[in-house]
Structure formats: C-alpha cells, structure tokens
Design an enzyme around this catalytic site. Structure first.
Site, PDB file in Angstrom:
ATOM      1  N   GLN A 109       0.390   5.515  12.412  1.00  0.00           N
ATOM      2  CA  GLN A 109       0.546   6.149  11.114  1.00  0.00           C
ATOM      3  C   GLN A 109       2.004   6.540  10.888  1.00  0.00           C
ATOM      4  OE1 GLN A 109      -1.829   7.208  13.344  1.00  0.00           O
ATOM      5  NE2 GLN A 109      -3.782   7.501  12.301  1.00  0.00           N
ATOM      6  N   GLY A 110       2.504   6.285   9.700  1.00  0.00           N
ATOM      7  CA  GLY A 110       3.885   6.598   9.379  1.00  0.00           C
ATOM      8  C   GLY A 110       4.824   5.428   9.545  1.00  0.00           C
ATOM      9  N   ASP A 111       4.354   4.371  10.231  1.00  0.00           N
ATOM     10  CA  ASP A 111       5.175   3.172  10.415  1.00  0.00           C
ATOM     11  C   ASP A 111       4.932   2.141   9.317  1.00  0.00           C
ATOM     12  OD1 ASP A 111       6.414   3.974  12.846  1.00  0.00           O
ATOM     13  OD2 ASP A 111       4.585   3.478  13.933  1.00  0.00           O
ATOM     14  N   SER A 112       3.945   2.386   8.450  1.00  0.00           N
ATOM     15  CA  SER A 112       3.594   1.441   7.392  1.00  0.00           C
ATOM     16  C   SER A 112       4.825   0.941   6.644  1.00  0.00           C
ATOM     17  CB  SER A 112       2.674   2.108   6.370  1.00  0.00           C
ATOM     18  OG  SER A 112       1.335   1.971   6.711  1.00  0.00           O
ATOM     19  N   HIS A 129       0.822  -1.219   0.000  1.00  0.00           N
ATOM     20  CA  HIS A 129       0.000   0.000   0.000  1.00  0.00           C
ATOM     21  C   HIS A 129       0.850   1.260   0.000  1.00  0.00           C
ATOM     22  CE1 HIS A 129       0.263  -0.100   4.551  1.00  0.00           C
ATOM     23  NE2 HIS A 129       0.350   1.196   4.354  1.00  0.00           N
ATOM     24  N   ASP A 163      -4.941  -7.792   1.953  1.00  0.00           N
ATOM     25  CA  ASP A 163      -4.287  -9.086   1.805  1.00  0.00           C
ATOM     26  C   ASP A 163      -3.094  -8.946   0.853  1.00  0.00           C
ATOM     27  OD1 ASP A 163      -3.911 -11.738   2.358  1.00  0.00           O
ATOM     28  OD2 ASP A 163      -5.574 -12.465   1.113  1.00  0.00           O
TER      29      ASP A 163
END
Length: 286
Positions: A236-239, A104, A145
């Site tokens: 948020q921001g760790d994705s 993503h 997924d």
C-alpha cells in the site's frame, strides 16, 4: 477484501506546504484509497486491492532496503487531493512535463502535487502541481485492466540527470519474461496494514508467468504482469510507482494491485508498460 493505501504529508519546496496526514491501516483485497486528512475516510476504487495509500505514519516496500533518489532518479512522490482528503501514490518521470502513474490513483482526484528529486517524501527536491489528470479510457476499476494514467504538470521539471531524470520506457509490445528481476521503488508500507515510509525504499522481485499468476488471480490480462516472492513485494502506498528491469532500468511496469503484500502465492500485479505504450506516447507529448 479491501485495498487501502497510506499517504504522507509533503512540504512544498517552492511554495506553501501541503496538509499534514494521519494514518489509516490498509488491507489487501479490494482497491481503495486511503486519505491523509484527519479520520479514516476511504474511497473504494476497485474490487482488487490497489496499492494506493493514505498519508500517514512510517512504513514502506516489503522486504526491501533503503535507497536514494540518485539510484532511482525517475521516481516521484505524488500527493493527491480529493476534497479535504489527501492520498499517496508513486509515479515516474517520462519527460519534463509528464508523470506516469496508475489510473486508479487518479479516480475522482482534483489535483496532484508531485515531489521530484528527493529521497525524503516530506522534504527536499522540488514540488510541482498538476495541470491535467488523464486516465486510460479503457481503465476498468473492477478488473484493474488498463490501470495507467498520466499527470500533466503546470511547470516543467528541472531534469538534472542526477536526482531527476526521465525513465526509459519499454518498447511497444515487448514482453517481460518470467524470471526477470524487477526493481520496484516507493514510499509505501513495509508490511500489510503497516505504516508508510518517509525514506525511499526499493526491492527486487522476480517476474512470474501470467499462467502461474492466474492460479492466484482471476482476470489477469495481456496488459498485466506479475512479480514477487514470499516476503518481498510492493505494498500500500506504492501504487502507480515504477517497476523497472534491474539489468537496464527500463520501466516495464506500473504498481497496480495485489492480495495482501508479500503473501506466499500472491505476487504483486503490474500494468505492462509495453502493452499501453502507444497510449502513453500519444498523451505525454510536450
């Protein structure tokens, strides 16, 4: 619900600096990218809250502590360009030419800039540009997924074994047992809707069984596992960042999504590396 992730601006250690960033608040629920450029442009990626952030003010992992790149030398900071907007994600070094991250993070992205070898997201280490951005062909932005992607670099990373080091990946089809302590690191927000951090942070969270996790989320698959406890979580921001087993520092997961951050009853959801290991190996050849 909407998921937004905050990004930071990054200077170039080996070339021109990157654009400065402005903050935008994030909210868990649906996956969205938060841009770094002026304004609060968002890009909805999924119906989950992805943990991608817009470059902005200070903030980080929830319930964690400051750490150093020497403690997690496989960790990298990623600045992602989409038109005039910039977004933030984390990633891990899997070899000198390839960075592992979340699919993503790469949706509609034109170029990625990777800072490796630095505790500070804005300074130090060395910066590399992307040659190619690859999402898993079965990635589903609605369910999250197969949320795994690879950034192929123009130039090889200088692996010194101290501040830059390739992470060991979980063996194919290995399991992540409930109760396993997982170390998650990154420059994400320290609270839901909070600000991102310039200093690298880490937190240890326990794995929750998929059966229990399914009580909080629908659509948990065998390509996912859950970890977290009230007050401690990625955000948020760790994705795209690494989730390693604390005992042996083997990467078991990739930060993917969650409802809110560190909420009671809602652990973070991670892509299970062992379930997508064959695809990673095939697409990360040097």
């Amino acid at each position: 619900m909407n998921l937004k992730e905050l990004l930071r601006d990054v200077d170039d250690a080996e070339g021109p600096g990157l654009p400065s960033v402005s903050a935008s608040d994030g909210q868990a629920g649906d996956a969205e990218l938060v841009s770094i450029s002026a304004g609060n442009a968002e890009d909805v990626l999924t119906k989950h809250v992805s943990r991608l952030t817009k470059a902005a003010d200070d903030g980080r992992i929830v319930g964690g502590n400051d750490t150093s790149i020497q403690a997690v030398p496989y960790q990298v900071y990623i600045l992602l360009q989409k038109g005039n907007d910039y977004f933030q994600c984390g990633g891990s070094i899997i070899n000198k030419r390839n960075i592992l991250t979340a699919a993503h993070c790469l949706t509609d992205i034109q170029k990625a800039y990777v800072r490796a070898g630095s505790t500070d997201s804005n300074d130090g280490g060395q910066q590399y540009e992307s040659r190619a951005l690859i999402q898993h062909p079965m990635y589903n932005p609605t369910t999250s997924d197969y949320d795994v992607g690879i950034i192929k670099l123009l130039k090889p990373i200088k692996l010194d074994g101290t501040t830059t080091k390739a992470v060991k990946l979980a063996p194919k089809n290995s399991k992540v047992e409930p109760g396993t302590d997982i170390l998650v690191s990154g420059w994400g927000t320290t609270s839901e809707n909070g600000n991102t951090s310039t200093n690298l942070m880490s937190v240890i969270v326990p794995v929750v069984s998929n059966q229990d996790c399914s009580k909080s989320y629908s659509g948990i698959t065998s390509r996912m596992f859950c970890a977290g406890v009230a007050g401690k979580d990625s955000c948020q921001g760790d994705s795209g960042g690494p989730a390693v087993s604390n005992s042996d520092k083997v990467q078991r997961g990739i930060v993917s999504f969650g409802i809110g951050c560190a909420r009671e009853g809602y652990p973070g959801v991670y892509t299970r590396v062992a379930a997508v290991r064959s695809w990673i190996d095939l697409n990360s050849l040097i």
